[in-house]
Write a protein that holds these residues in place. Structure first.
Motif: not given
Length: 391
Positions: A30-51
């Motif tokens: 879970y990344l935070g409220p959908h559509g917010t800038k904070a959730s997109h930044l959290q998504y980028d961080r999680v994906i970067a660690e995963w890759l």
């Protein structure tokens, strides 16, 4: 069979909670409220660690065994320790060190592998006859594997911190055998060996003897790597030992070394000067010239060769094939065996004696003078002369 996909998991909305979500390895994040800038930044961080962690979730794995940790590190090492598209010898050294651990503790949980276990592995290496220096380097590689596991959140940090407390074996305080230092080879021994060497290898020895370059640098000489514009030529190897540290390597070639190398420059610019193919061709030509059987009897040149030989001469010598050729010649000449690195020590000792430690350091291509101390034996005669005057 379903098609495998390399796509990245999507940023989605979890309707029940209104939060942004992404699923990695079957686990929802879970990344935070959908559509917010904070959730997109959290998504980028999680994906970067995963890759970065090769599409796996970077978190400590319960029950991860030593074998599984080493298998993951091997996949990393084969990709990381590469030069010119091929794994370096470091990979084989890592696998050798890991084998001792896997034989004793392969099924142990990696988090439970502690200082006492590493000391048991040290003892097994001593029993196997490895030298003290080799054992210390192997244990350093084992610690590095566990440090890598901590960095990738596969094991807790306390595991590596505990292993770091295990000291290396000290000289005179262990049963591990000691290796003799590499000493220079005297000129008389080299001169007796040269007539028994193939002509190409003999010129490699002469070139290294005059320049002090490393055996691998002798093997990789190419016309395109040599600047012949000045009275002293400059050889810049395409690949060398310290290039991964960002250091340049220039080997200067004086008049005598130029005379050795000049005949080998009359070839394709990107081909190797000292080639086993040339050596084999010369050997066969000499055999034909020394032939005793008349040509009308027996095999003619080239008619008795295998269509698909198991081994064929390569485009260049390796440092190992270069060493083996020298040691075969030592047996034929009846002299003590020596290896190419001893030539480099001889050059370092001579340069230090005549021009000082700094000249030897620059010529041998060392960053620090204390490294040159290993290659250049001290001129003890100076100390003897001093004490003759004052002692």
């Amino acid at each position: 069979m379903p098609l495998l996909s390399n796509s990245v998991p999507r940023y989605r909305k979890h309707r029940a909670s209104g939060q942004a979500i992404v699923t990695l390895g079957g686990k929802d994040f879970y990344l935070g409220p959908h559509g917010t800038k904070a959730s997109h930044l959290q998504y980028d961080r999680v994906i970067a660690e995963w890759l970065h962690n090769e599409r796996t979730i970077p978190e400590p794995e319960a029950g991860l065994t030593v074998v599984e940790l080493f298998a993951a590190y091997k996949r990393f090492a084969v990709k990381y320790y590469r030069k010119n598209g091929k794994p370096t010898p470091e990979v084989a050294c890592i696998l050798q060190a890991a084998k001792f651990v896997k034989d004793l503790y392969g099924r142990t949980e990696a988090a439970d592998f502690g200082p006492l276990a590493l000391q048991v592995v040290q003892g097994r290496m001593v029993d196997a006859g490895l030298s003290r220096n080799v054992i210390n380097k192997a244990c350093g590689r084992i610690k590095r594997i566990f440090k890598w596991g901590v960095a990738h959140q596969m094991i807790p940090p306390a595991t590596w911190q505990a292993l770091a407390t295990v000291p290396g074996l000290r000289k005179g305080r262990t049963d591990a055998r000691e290796t003799a230092p590499v000493l220079p080879v005297d000129d008389a021994t080299v001169d007796q060996t040269l007539p028994e060497l193939p002509e190409v290898v003999a010129d490699m020895v002469r070139f290294e003897r005059l320049t002090g370059c490393r055996p691998s640098e002798v093997c990789n000489v190419r016309p395109c790597d040599i600047d012949t514009s000045g009275d002293v030529w400059a050889y810049r190897p395409e690949s060398h030992k310290t290039e991964h540290h960002g250091r340049a390597r220039i080997i200067f070639i004086g008049p005598r070394a130029q005379a050795v190398l000049r005949p080998y420059l009359l070839r394709e610019k990107t081909s190797y000067c000292f080639a086993p193919q040339d050596s084999e061709r010369k050997r066969r030509r000499e055999q034909h010239e020394n032939r005793q059987t008349p040509l009308q009897y027996g095999n003619r040149p080239g008619t008795n060769r295998k269509r698909k030989p198991r081994r064929t001469p390569g485009a260049c010598y390796t440092k190992d094939s270069y060493r083996r050729a020298i040691q075969r010649a030592c047996d034929l000449a009846g002299v003590p065996k020596w290896h190419p690195n001893q030539l480099r020590h001889s050059v370092g000792t001579e340069l230090r004696k005549r021009f000082g430690i700094e000249a030897a350091q620059v010529t041998l291509g060392h960053k620090d003078a204390n490294v040159t101390e290993v290659y250049a034996e001290r001129d003890l005669q100076k100390a003897a002369d001093i004490m003759r005057e004052v002692g």
